[in-house]
Design an enzyme around this catalytic site. Structure first.
Site, PDB file in Angstrom:
ATOM      1  N   ALA A  37      38.491 -25.148 -40.511  1.00  0.00           N
ATOM      2  CA  ALA A  37      37.186 -24.617 -40.901  1.00  0.00           C
ATOM      3  C   ALA A  37      36.510 -25.527 -41.932  1.00  0.00           C
ATOM      4  CB  ALA A  37      37.334 -23.180 -41.405  1.00  0.00           C
ATOM      5  N   SER A  38      36.064 -24.973 -43.056  1.00  0.00           N
ATOM      6  CA  SER A  38      35.260 -25.762 -43.998  1.00  0.00           C
ATOM      7  C   SER A  38      36.028 -26.840 -44.751  1.00  0.00           C
ATOM      8  CB  SER A  38      34.572 -24.836 -44.997  1.00  0.00           C
ATOM      9  OG  SER A  38      33.457 -24.214 -44.386  1.00  0.00           O
ATOM     10  N   ASN A  39      37.334 -26.895 -44.618  1.00  0.00           N
ATOM     11  CA  ASN A  39      38.058 -28.054 -45.132  1.00  0.00           C
ATOM     12  C   ASN A  39      37.573 -29.329 -44.437  1.00  0.00           C
ATOM     13  OD1 ASN A  39      40.413 -27.093 -47.014  1.00  0.00           O
ATOM     14  ND2 ASN A  39      40.341 -25.628 -45.328  1.00  0.00           N
TER      15      ASN A  39
END
Length: 343
Positions: A37-39
């Protein structure tokens, strides 16, 4: 869930636990692939800073230089503002039109051009550079800039500049629902068991149903791109963080730029959270960490490192819909992981 902690001394601690009812789908292991995801934003910022080091980009470049007319206030928004979330751009995931894509029910793959066009209908949250507000739109724009500058796809850039050189065999930029190897299953409550505070448009997920849940493992969030598309493992991400923080991926000047932060809660932020370029810093009770959180349907991830990259940790939840009790448990686990990181 999965927990992995490497305090820099000996063998990492790796733990995987799962509810009994999920075992009919998959026996979880600590080295399973998950959606980061936002990593993903940390990787995108690394790619952008590599191009800065090569003098192909400048952090002071206005967005209009690379995406003329595509971004609202594009003449006033710089690449740095996109990378550290000070652009003032509306977050595209808050537009109801994206709900079917974010719940796996829309087969249409949203392009960066379509997302930026949709966002242009929304007024700016604030004047560029004057405040901080997390917006996935910023990295949709960064991804479009990266492809424009290099002439390559984001999947190729991640493969050629990050995963390949570091030997990350389970790390890739997903362009569909396919996985490469063993992977964790992700779940969301079915509509009848969804917490009452969840908006109507996010109460129904696509996928097989059983045991009061929907298995969203095969869903491809068709609006995910440079903000959230990477798949990886806890071990691969540890290697990535180690290479990033030790200077293997970025020259010293660009690594310093990445770690130059703005306060997330304003100058008086009690939590002392700061956002750099694609990475966050926090002062914990046991030491200062660098980290990012990622959330997509079925997958909530937290990756953390010290400033040297020698100590790393990660945890993963197989759902993004957390009850109040789960939030409290997650906060306690985050504290425990951060302190275990520092032995």
């Amino acid at each position: 869930m999965i927990v992995r902690v490497d305090d820099g001394h000996g063998r990492p601690i790796e733990i995987s636990e799962q509810a009994a009812w999920t075992k009919k789908d998959h026996r979880l292991r600590a080295d399973d692939e998950v959606r980061e995801a936002s990593n993903t934003k940390t990787v995108m910022a690394t790619l952008a800073l590599q191009l800065v080091a090569e003098h192909r980009l400048a952090l002071t470049d206005p967005v209009d230089k690379w995406l003329p007319g595509q971004v609202r206030n594009g003449g006033a928004i710089t690449l740095r503002m996109l990378l550290n979330h000070t652009s003032g751009l509306f977050d595209y995931t808050d537009d109801p039109a994206l709900a079917p894509a974010l719940t796996g029910q829309d087969s249409h793959v949203w392009t960066s051009t379509e997302i930026l066009r949709l966002v242009s209908r929304h007024p700016a949250l604030f004047e560029p550079g004057t405040e901080w507000s997390y917006s996935n739109t910023n990295y949709i724009a960064i991804g479009a800039v990266l492809e424009k500058v290099t002439g390559k796809s984001l999947a190729a850039l991640v493969r050629d500049r990050i995963a390949g050189p570091l030997g990350l065999r389970h790390t890739f930029y997903a362009t569909g629902s396919a996985w490469r190897d063993r992977h964790a299953h992700g779940y969301e409550p079915d509509a009848a068991h969804m917490p009452p505070d969840v908006p109507d448009e996010f109460r129904n997920y696509a996928g097989p149903q059983h045991d009061d849940h929907v298995d969203v493992t095969g869903d491809y969030v068709t609006a995910d791109g440079a903000d959230a598309a990477i798949v990886s493992t806890a071990g691969d991400w540890s290697r990535f963080y180690g290479a990033l923080m030790s200077g293997r991926l970025l020259p010293a000047a660009q690594l310093a730029e990445m770690r130059t932060t703005v306060p997330e809660g304003g100058p008086e932020d009690p939590d002392e959270l700061g956002y750099g370029l694609g990475i966050e810093t926090a002062k914990t009770s046991c030491g200062t960490v660098w980290d990012h959180v990622g959330v997509v349907p079925g997958y909530a991830t937290y990756n953390v490192t010290d400033s040297t990259g020698r100590r790393t940790a990660a945890f993963f939840f197989a759902t993004s819909t957390l009850t109040r009790q789960a939030h409290q448990t997650g906060a306690a686990l985050m504290d425990a992981v951060n302190c275990a990181l520092f032995d």
